[in-house]
Enzyme design. Structure first.
Site, PDB file in Angstrom:
ATOM      1  N   CYS A   1       0.838  -1.331   0.016  1.00 33.27           N
ATOM      2  CA  CYS A   1      -0.067   0.057   0.127  1.00 33.27           C
ATOM      3  C   CYS A   1       0.785   1.216   0.152  1.00 33.27           C
ATOM      4  CB  CYS A   1      -0.842   0.093   1.118  1.00 33.27           C
ATOM      5  SG  CYS A   1      -1.544  -1.608   1.419  1.00 33.27           S
TER       6      CYS A   1
ATOM      7  N   HIS B   1      -3.375   7.782   6.133  1.00 30.42           N
ATOM      8  CA  HIS B   1      -3.494   6.301   5.356  1.00 30.42           C
ATOM      9  C   HIS B   1      -5.035   5.902   5.720  1.00 30.42           C
ATOM     10  CE1 HIS B   1      -2.433   2.859   3.148  1.00 30.42           C
ATOM     11  NE2 HIS B   1      -2.620   2.079   4.143  1.00 30.42           N
TER      12      HIS B   1
ATOM     13  N   HIS C   1      -9.589   1.968  -1.391  1.00 32.60           N
ATOM     14  CA  HIS C   1      -8.142   1.748  -0.917  1.00 32.60           C
ATOM     15  C   HIS C   1      -7.434   1.250  -2.227  1.00 32.60           C
ATOM     16  CE1 HIS C   1      -4.064   1.291   0.358  1.00 32.60           C
ATOM     17  NE2 HIS C   1      -4.121   0.504   1.373  1.00 32.60           N
TER      18      HIS C   1
END
Lengths: 404, 338, 85
Positions: free
Chosen positions: A163, A296, A331
């Site tokens: 990520c 995040h 995401h």
């Protein structure tokens, strides 16, 4: 003294818009891109929400200037749409004009298309056009096709740190510029939704069946998204010499590792804390000078505790406004760092802070809550953008207003 | 470039007896397919049983090579861990794809998904050595390991690290071998590595391996002078890049004592090596390496390892140049000195 | 119940590849996680897969899973209660 690194162009595509302007409009209107997939054949399609780009792969091919998809994966096409916007926005008509770097990021490369034909590929009896996807499974395929079409070739590579991939791509490009290896680096990431990743995250039981709720007590996991985003980074001398429009400065960065667990961060947010602290120190800014943190904020149980603790440790009682934009975009894994980097630059350029959607209840572990309103005419000078991932890979970037 | 960078330690798991004992290059004998398989060590000496039980082959191979490399360099915690891999853990990627189909997306084991992520080996090394600093993974075919090296060199130059662990790893599976055979990656007839360079047929022999290095500023026997990558060059631009690269280091082709080339016996792509050798190095001693390790994305790491071995054995080798390319697309030069 | 527990132990050993462990090494009430068998959160997900594949019991919430997967005893009791329902 290493050269300063400026952002001179941006391009993107996500579930909330096919370019930067459309993304900004959706952010201002507080319109989420979450919904259900139209393009992925999965048993989870009506159960697990995703933030999908609202265009078929064929439409994306048209947008990218092709008559048909012809062996280009969705990952590549998303990337091409975003990178061409970035180059145009930077006023670069011909990327071949000087030696530049293309630093791309992806976590599953062309899996979106190869997973559909994988078992045909394994079947010696089968022949057909699907064979043109045979070498697109890895992460390099999309990067090379983007390099070939744009003509960028001095440094061409792909980063995959889950990520945080495209945050690391931005960092790497900025360092290539500071080392004097290139004067321009186009950095970002591209990620298409796949049955592979939906099932992967579902096997980890961290996908929320509702729309994700970052930093909320009732949060129950993430929603996956897709998209691509690229930023044109240039050395100060190049940007000045060609009179480029400077959107912001990439003033600090740091990459750390949790060394805690393959899929979970340390509960006190050690890696996140170190990443933010060191990135800020590099930028030469103090904690008081940060007006916004684009967190995040995946809305998984672990991430938000760990990241929230790190914010409290770094900023004490004065935690700046912070929000996760993942309820807008989902995401987007390897693209997330670059998508959110663009949001950070927009925050500075528009003097605006974007809301953290779907928040209602403060987390018991934290004293802080995210910003839930759209704040306009807010004096944003410095933004921290966080990207934390699997394998303990953390990256924090600092974007600063360019004062001329 | 400020300050020299030295190779302070290395370790290789490869189709050779490279991991333990002294290295005697020996082309393996293939039984029934064109795959050079790595000779794997006993992992129990490196990884605790409770950690070992879940790990797939690539993870064990990568982690073990990294740990042995650190040990050889006399370092416990490096300042950075940077790897390159073209394909990551193929076994895990394949298993998860098969599981999705076999179980119709219901009740899937998470482990293959977790381990299929390209940065999982990096995470494991960091976890095992408690290295909380810089950590990065490049996944770009013949530029995977090479960018790990460049990243490491930059970190050292920036003063952000004293010791960098940099490595490359890839594995080959039966399934992936078959996939790539459909687009001509491999030789069709069984070809022995010893006969590779006289085969004059299209395709290469598949290989695999995990090779790691500790790069640092503290002096050691061999220095890494520089690296140059060229993406899809023309013959002319490759030649120019080679000349510029050597002159940047105040060298000419005549100064190179040993040229290590990535010839794979592939009649489609070996002309690159013929061009470089004929034009620049007609009288230089040259040696190939892919008859020893096979062709794979991060084979360049094996070449670097072999160069270090040769330089440690032969004092007369002052400058060694590696030229490798991967299926005509990613070309790399690496220069070693003293 | 005893037969179920023995079978569960065999299945756990196989699913988690506990190579040097025999069923008789696992105490019914010993904690599976942390100090006991030394399992972690990924193992707990693997055990939920085991419950779903072998016993057709779906555990959706990881927090609920933690309660069920405390020991072989709690797992067996949970399976019995589901089978009775």
């Amino acid at each position: 003294m290493a050269e300063r690194v400026f952002i001179t162009g941006m391009g993107m595509i996500s579930a909330i818009g096919n370019n930067v302007v459309e993304n900004l409009r959706s952010l201002r209107l507080q319109q989420s891109g979450l919904g259900h997939t139209r393009y992925i054949a999965t048993i989870h399609k009506d159960v697990l929400p995703v933030a999908e780009v609202k265009l078929s792969t064929e439409k994306l091919a048209t947008m990218a200037g092709f008559e048909s998809t012809g062996g280009y994966t969705r990952t590549t096409l998303l990337g091409l749409v975003a990178i061409s916007e970035a180059l145009t926005a930077a006023g670069i008509a011909d990327a071949k004009e000087l030696p530049a770097a293309l630093i791309n990021a992806s976590t599953v490369g062309g899996m979106c298309d190869t997973e559909k034909v994988y078992f045909d590929i394994l079947d010696p009896q089968k022949e057909g056009t699907f064979l043109q996807y045979i070498d697109t499974l890895d992460c390099a395929d999309c990067t090379q096709r983007m390099a070939d079409i744009t003509g960028i070739r001095e440094y061409v590579t792909t980063i995959s740190t889950a990520c945080s991939s495209s945050a690391n791509a931005l960092m790497y490009g900025a360092r290539l510029i500071q080392q004097g290896l290139v004067q321009r680096a186009v950095c970002g990431g591209t990620e298409a939704l796949t049955r592979f990743t939906i099932n992967g995250f579902n096997s980890l039981k961290n996908i929320d069946k509702q729309f994700c709720r970052p930093f909320d007590q009732q949060r129950n996991g993430l929603n996956l998204g897709e998209g691509a985003a690229y930023l044109v980074l240039e050395s100060e001398s190049l940007a000045r010499q060609r009179g480029a429009r400077i959107l912001a400065e990439l003033s600090g960065w740091c990459n750390t590792n949790e060394a805690f667990h393959p899929t979970a961060p340390s509960p006190e947010g050690d890696g996140a804390y170190e990443a933010m602290k060191n990135a800020l120190a590099m930028s030469g800014r103090t904690v008081e000078e940060v007006q916004y943190v684009n967190v995040h904020g995946t809305a998984t149980l672990n991430n938000d505790v760990s990241e929230g603790k790190a914010l409290e440790r770094l900023f004490g009682a004065q935690v700046p406004r912070f929000s996760s934009t993942k309820p807008f975009t989902g995401h987007t894994l390897a693209a997330a760092g670059a998508i959110e980097a663009i949001y950070a630059v927009l925050s500075i350029g528009q003097q605006m802070i974007f809301p953290n959607l779907h928040f209602s209840e403060k987390m018991e572990e934290l004293a802080i809550v995210p910003e839930t309103r759209l704040l306009e005419e807010y004096p944003v000078q410095n933004v921290i953008s966080n990207s934390f991932g699997f394998g303990g890979n953390n990256a924090s970037l600092v974007f600063s207003k360019y004062e001329g | 470039m400020k300050g020299k960078v030295y190779i302070r330690g290395c370790a290789a798991i490869s189709p050779q007896e490279s991991f333990s004992g002294s290295f005697v290059p020996q082309p393996p004998t293939l039984a029934d397919d064109n795959i050079l398989r790595a000779k794997e060590p006993d992992y129990k000496a490196f990884i605790a049983p409770n950690n070992l039980r879940r790990m797939s082959r690539m993870l064990k191979m990568g982690l073990t090579a990294a740990l042995q490399c650190l040990q050889n360099a006399g370092i416990t915690v490096p300042d950075a861990i940077i790897t390159g891999t073209g394909k990551g853990s193929l076994q895990d990627t394949e298993r998860f794809l098969h599981d999705i189909r076999q179980y119709a997306e219901a009740a899937l084991n998470p482990t293959p998904f977790i381990q299929s992520t390209y940065n999982s080996v990096n995470g494991l090394i960091a976890l095992q050595q408690q290295c909380t600093r810089y950590n990065n993974t490049f996944v770009h075919r013949g530029f995977s390991f090479e960018h790990a090296v460049l990243d490491g060199l930059m970190l050292l130059r920036e003063g952000n690290a004293a010791n960098v662990l940099a490595g490359g790893f890839d594995e080959i599976t039966k399934e992936h071998f078959y996939i790539k055979s459909r687009i001509g990656y491999w030789k069709t007839a069984l070809t022995q590595p010893a006969d590779l360079f006289s085969s004059n047929t299209p395709g290469a022999l598949a290989g695999e391996g995990a090779v790691f290095f500790v790069l640092g500023a503290a002096p050691a026997a061999v220095s890494l002078e520089g690296i140059k990558m060229m993406y899809k060059p023309s013959q002319e631009s490759l030649g120019q890049a080679l000349e510029t690269f050597l002159s940047q280091h105040q060298l000419t082709p005549a100064d190179i004592d040993l040229l290590i080339t990535g010839q794979s016996g592939d009649s489609n792509h070996d002309h690159w090596y013929q061009f470089v050798q004929q034009k620049y190095f007609p009288d230089t001693i040259a040696t190939p390496f892919k008859h020893l390790c096979g062709e794979y994305d991060t084979a360049g790491a094996f070449a670097l390892w072999m160069a270090v071995q040769r330089m440690q054995e032969e004092e007369r080798l002052k400058h060694v140049l590696i030229y490798n390319q991967f299926y005509g697309e990613q070309h790399t030069l690496m220069l070693l000195g003293r | 119940m005893e037969a179920l527990k023995l079978k569960l132990k065999q299945q756990i050993i196989e699913a988690l590849n506990l190579q040097d462990t025999r069923p008789e090494d696992i105490d019914d009430n010993a904690p599976l996680f942390g100090e006991g068998l030394g399992l972690d959160s990924i193992d707990s997900l693997e055990l939920m897969v085991l419950l779903e594949r072998q016993y057709q019991i779906k555990v959706e919430d990881p927090r609920e899973g933690r309660k069920i997967l405390q020991s072989v005893q709690t797992m067996a009791e949970f399976i019995k209660s589901k089978q009775a329902a």
